[in-house]
Design an enzyme around this catalytic site. Structure first.
Site, PDB file in Angstrom:
ATOM      1  N   GLY A  97       0.829  -1.066   0.080  1.00  7.33           N
ATOM      2  CA  GLY A  97      -0.110  -0.113   0.082  1.00  7.33           C
ATOM      3  C   GLY A  97       0.852   1.226  -0.043  1.00  7.33           C
ATOM      4  CE  LYS A 129      -7.575   5.405   2.294  1.00  7.34           C
ATOM      5  NZ  LYS A 129      -7.077   6.335   3.297  1.00  7.34           N
ATOM      6  CE  LYS A 158      -3.726   7.626  13.961  1.00  7.24           C
ATOM      7  NZ  LYS A 158      -3.108   6.806  12.805  1.00  7.24           N
ATOM      8  CG  ASN A 214      -9.722  10.273  10.435  1.00  7.46           C
ATOM      9  OD1 ASN A 214      -9.278  10.800  11.206  1.00  7.46           O
ATOM     10  ND2 ASN A 214      -9.200   9.254   9.670  1.00  7.46           N
ATOM     11  CG  ASN A 242      -2.360  15.563   7.266  1.00  4.80           C
ATOM     12  OD1 ASN A 242      -2.050  15.523   6.053  1.00  4.80           O
ATOM     13  ND2 ASN A 242      -2.689  14.313   8.005  1.00  4.80           N
ATOM     14  CB  SER A 290      -8.274  13.767   8.033  1.00  5.94           C
ATOM     15  OG  SER A 290      -9.494  13.372   7.415  1.00  5.94           O
ATOM     16  CD  GLU A 327      -8.600   3.556   6.373  1.00  5.41           C
ATOM     17  OE1 GLU A 327      -7.902   2.659   6.309  1.00  5.41           O
ATOM     18  OE2 GLU A 327      -8.427   4.574   7.248  1.00  5.41           O
TER      19      GLU A 327
HETATM   20  O1  PAF Z   1      -6.117   9.356   9.064  1.00  3.43           O
HETATM   21  C1  PAF Z   1      -5.481  10.229   9.582  1.00  3.43           C
HETATM   22  O2  PAF Z   1      -5.393  11.289   8.688  1.00  3.43           O
HETATM   23  C2  PAF Z   1      -4.483  10.337  10.657  1.00  3.43           C
HETATM   24  O3  PAF Z   1      -4.560   9.315  11.186  1.00  3.43           O
HETATM   25  C3  PAF Z   1      -4.530  11.615  11.699  1.00  3.43           C
HETATM   26  C4  PAF Z   1      -3.556  11.146  12.555  1.00  3.43           C
HETATM   27  C5  PAF Z   1      -5.836  11.875  12.066  1.00  3.43           C
HETATM   28  C6  PAF Z   1      -3.696  12.823  10.986  1.00  3.43           C
HETATM   29  O4  PAF Z   1      -4.377  13.317   9.732  1.00  3.43           O
END
Ligand code: PAF
Length: 307
Positions: A7, A79, A187, A195, A255, A257, A270
């Site tokens: 992946g 994924k 996590k 997400n 970022n 997600s 997911e």
């Molecule tokens: O899925 C994601 O994007 C990551 O696990 C996280 C830690 C939320 C960062 O974007």
């Protein structure tokens, strides 16, 4: 060490790229996206990090596992909706001594690996890095975080120490935990809070905390998840999972997600292994999860719309 990363999305490229920079490693990236694998083979993997572009030329991109053959370590980064398919479709990578490490999001990956390749060959863990795919052969390392790995039975074995040392040497800060189930749930709750909400609103991770509405929903979704974990008897690593999720929002503020990236790229998300898993587990244990139910249904609607 011979390493196969199954992946080659943004996270697979991040780990594969960093591991390939060590001369003692031979790293194969496996993905069905041929254009991406061709770009990696022709121009190297281009990784944007801290405002610079680093090129990793030591990777071999493959669309078939037979090009790689049995590895010492297989890192699974598909994924979580594709774990079973990816392990079955890349059987050539798994020899009798291949150690399989899952750092994927969501619930259920360890169980699938145990079933497919045998419990004794599986180790698990989590990653708090954030990364984004930019195009074939190109990705951005958007947020740094720890990698935590462990043996399923909690032993601090020689092999888990060796994998942790390998990741550390590659520049990926790594710890060993004796509680992999707790790790996966730690996590999971981060993903439960971030997400779906980012995917629905289009916000970056850090922006969820700039609006009282999204901040409140994040808190509620994580609190429901923590109640399910408690009812299930899972020992979480964080005393305050809401505060931890907010810390991850800040650490990966810029970022998008992974679920937001999936929605924007019209891919399946997911959701069933994240908020949907909380709803399922909650229903089985008699714990109410209305916020997770709502988030799940909204994502399913968006997935349908984007098809
Ligand atoms: O899925 C994601 O994007 C990551 O696990 C996280 C830690 C939320 C960062 O974007």
């Amino acid at each position: 060490m011979k390493i196969a990363v199954i992946g080659a999305g943004a996270m697979g490229c991040l780990y594969g790229g960093k591991l390939s920079a060590l001369p003692e490693n031979q790293v194969f990236l496996l993905d069905v996206w041929k254009e991406h694998m061709d770009a990696v083979n022709e121009k190297g993997l281009q990784m944007e990090e801290d405002g610079q572009v680093l090129t990793y030329n030591g990777l071999k991109g493959c669309t078939s596992a037979s090009e790689a053959g049995p590895a010492d370590l297989a890192v699974i980064f598909v994924k979580s909706t594709l774990t079973e398919q990816a392990v079955r479709g890349n059987k050539e990578v798994f020899g009798p001594d291949t150690l399989a490490l899952t750092l994927q999001n969501g619930l259920g990956n360890i169980d699938i690996l145990k079933k497919e390749i045998g419990e004794s060959n599986v180790i698990g863990g989590t990653t708090a890095h954030g990364a984004t795919m930019l195009g074939p052969g190109k990705m951005r390392h958007a947020g740094k975080g720890k990698t935590i790995i462990g043996e399923l039975d909690g032993r601090e074995s020689e092999r888990i120490k060796a994998v942790a040392a390998l990741l550390e040497k590659a520049g990926l800060e790594t710890e060993i935990s004796g509680n992999v189930l707790g790790l996966v749930w730690d996590k999971l709750l981060v993903n439960v809070g971030i997400n779906a909400l980012t995917a629905i609103t289009g916000l970056h991770n850090g922006e969820l905390l700039e609006h009282p509405e999204t901040e409140r929903l994040l808190e509620k979704a994580v609190e429901e998840g923590a109640a399910v974990a408690a009812a299930k008897g899972v020992a979480l690593g964080f005393a305050d999972p809401v505060a931890h999720t907010k810390d991850v929002c800040r650490a990966t503020a810029a970022n998008k997600s992974s679920m937001l990236q999936d929605i924007l790229n019209r891919r399946q998300t997911e959701i069933d292994m994240i908020n949907g898993a909380i709803v399922r587990e909650g229903a089985a244990l008699g714990v109410q999860t209305p916020v997770n139910e709502t988030l799940s249904q909204l994502i399913r609607f968006l997935q349908k719309e984007k098809k």
